[in-house]
Design an enzyme around this catalytic site. Structure first.
Site, short mmCIF file in Angstrom:
data_model
loop_
_atom_site.label_atom_id
_atom_site.label_comp_id
_atom_site.label_asym_id
_atom_site.label_seq_id
_atom_site.Cartn_x
_atom_site.Cartn_y
_atom_site.Cartn_z
CG ASN A 1 -1.57 1.19 1.39
OD1 ASN A 1 -1.93 1.81 0.61
ND2 ASN A 1 -2.77 1.24 2.26
NE ARG B 1 -5.71 1.60 0.03
CZ ARG B 1 -5.68 2.32 0.67
NH1 ARG B 1 -5.13 3.15 1.06
NH2 ARG B 1 -7.43 3.68 0.10
CG HIS C 1 -13.28 3.87 3.62
ND1 HIS C 1 -13.71 3.99 4.50
CD2 HIS C 1 -11.48 3.29 4.04
CE1 HIS C 1 -13.73 5.10 4.98
NE2 HIS C 1 -11.66 4.69 5.00
NE ARG D 1 -10.42 12.35 4.72
CZ ARG D 1 -9.99 11.11 4.70
NH1 ARG D 1 -11.38 11.03 4.41
NH2 ARG D 1 -8.84 10.17 5.49
CD GLU E 1 -8.97 -1.84 4.46
OE1 GLU E 1 -8.86 -0.42 2.99
OE2 GLU E 1 -8.39 -0.55 5.39
#
Ligand code: ADP
Length: 394
Positions: free
Chosen positions: A10, A87, A176, A237, A381
């Site tokens: 990743n 990823r 996601h 965020r 993941e």
């Protein structure tokens, strides 16, 4: 056939996370992180079993990090590394599933870089470095957005002029996806339901947060949109705000578009509301001593999450369960309990004891008697990326 090994990568702009996944082992035989790439402090850290090691690679970039990591992975895999899974953040409308890398796929990732200008180029650097170092090894890309390509148009279109969609790809994509896919499948296994005949509300709550409605193994709606800023309150965020906030701040404070963007992505969310921290653990500690900002941030976070889940319910013909995952979803019994209090209209209720038990990787059901099922399911993941890679190798 011996159990196969997949290296999962990743790549960020200055970092690279990696894990070696063995198909028959529950834990990763090797995992680590390369950080501050491209700087004099560039470093690779990894863990094999309980042993942690660090190697400085001054001024090393992604390629140098991979030059350190790949031999390690080969060694831990006993010389039998079967493939690499990467990823990639944005597949746009071009990728609806994971795929083996070829020239057309690389071109597709490049073409979608305008939708994820910080992430896709970094992901590509990792892919190209790995391909140069291990040309004979099959490599697979797994997109954050691919799972959500099953959304119907009424869920993914914004109410803006059509040419912005047709000519400029402006629509909701969602992120996601790998996590939502992994945990909804696990939830079906836990309740012994067929994935392709089950319906889930999923809340992935990490530093980034999103909800998803999963019907028969497909995403039907999700809270993130064109970018990962839309939707829930997150660590830094804002999630949804009035779209006119931009123009308001420009008019009243003279802010540039970059200042507004920076404020919404880096200074808002839990951090902005609490004035204290983006980290839910810190907020929990502050809550106990009655910190007003932490209390407000917690309350807004849970209320907005519940509101989003209630909205997602519109995409489901029925609900087999509500799934919590991600660092906050897997660990914060307080967030789960408070969120569920706002969902009484759906008869959701939490069993306090079961809720308290499900932390630190413990999966389970936490609903009170009479409530629809509520599950805590640790996400993974890396494993999902490895599973996709193995499936494509077959
Ligand atoms: P990322 O999105 O970067 O993968 P994680 O899924 O690890 O992030 O989630 C990070 C969030 O999880 C942080 O807000 C952190 O405070 C929160 N978290 C981790 N452990 C706990 C805990 N025991 N209680 C409450 N929040 C926790």
């Amino acid at each position: 056939m011996p159990a196969r090994n997949i290296l999962v990568i990743n790549c960020g702009s200055s970092s690279l996370k990696f894990a070696l996944v063995n198909e028959s082992q529950d834990t990763f035989p090797l995992q680590g992180l390369a950080e501050r790439l491209g700087s004099p402090e560039a470093v690779v850290q990894w863990q094999i079993g309980d042993t942690k090691e660090t190697r400085q690679i001054p001024n090393g970039a992604h390629r140098e990090a991979l030059e350190a990591i790949l031999p390690l992975a080969q060694e831990v895999a006993g010389g039998q590394l079967d493939g690499i899974g990467h990823r990639v953040v944005h597949g746009g409308e071009d990728f609806t599933a994971s795929c083996l890398i070829d020239d057309a796929v690389l071109e597709g990732i490049r073409a979608n870089a305008q939708l994820a200008p910080l992430h896709n180029p970094a992901n590509l650097i990792g892919i190209e470095a790995a391909m140069a170092l291990f040309p004979g090894l099959p490599q697979v890309v797994v997109f954050d957005t691919a799972f959500h390509q099953a959304m119907p148009d009424y869920a993914y279109r914004y109410a803006v002029p059509e040419f912005l969609y047709k000519e400029h790809a402006v629509r909701r994509y969602g992120f996601h996806g790998t996590s939502h896919r992994f945990v909804s499948k696990r939830a079906a296994e836990m309740l012994q339901l067929p994935v392709d005949d089950s319906c889930w509300l999923v809340a992935h709550l990490g530093n980034g947060c999103s909800t998803c409605a999963v019907v028969n193994g497909e995403s039907r709606d999700t809270s993130m949109g064109l970018t990962p800023l839309e939707g829930l309150v997150m660590g830094t965020r804002s999630g949804d705000v009035d779209p006119a906030l931009h123009i308001h701040l420009t008019r009243t404070l003279g802010w540039t578009i970059e200042q507004v963007d920076n404020m919404l992505t880096r200074e808002s969310g839990l951090k902005g509301l609490s004035g204290l921290s983006n980290d839910m653990r810190t907020l929990h500690e502050a809550l106990e001593s009655g910190h007003a900002g932490a209390t407000l941030a917690f309350e807004v976070f849970c209320y907005r999450l519940a509101k989003s889940l209630a909205g997602m319910a519109c995409a489901l013909p029925q609900v087999n369960g509500l799934v919590f995952t991600g660092g906050i979803g897997e660990n914060s019994a307080a967030v789960r309990a408070r969120t569920i209090e706002h969902l009484k209209v759906f008869n959701f209720a939490v069993d306090a004891e079961a809720n308290a038990r499900c932390t630190r990787g413990v999966a389970g059901q936490i609903q009170a008697e009479g409530s629809p099922r509520i599950l805590v399911v640790p996400t993974n993941e890396e494993r999902q990326i490895a599973l996709d890679t193995l499936e494509l190798l077959d």
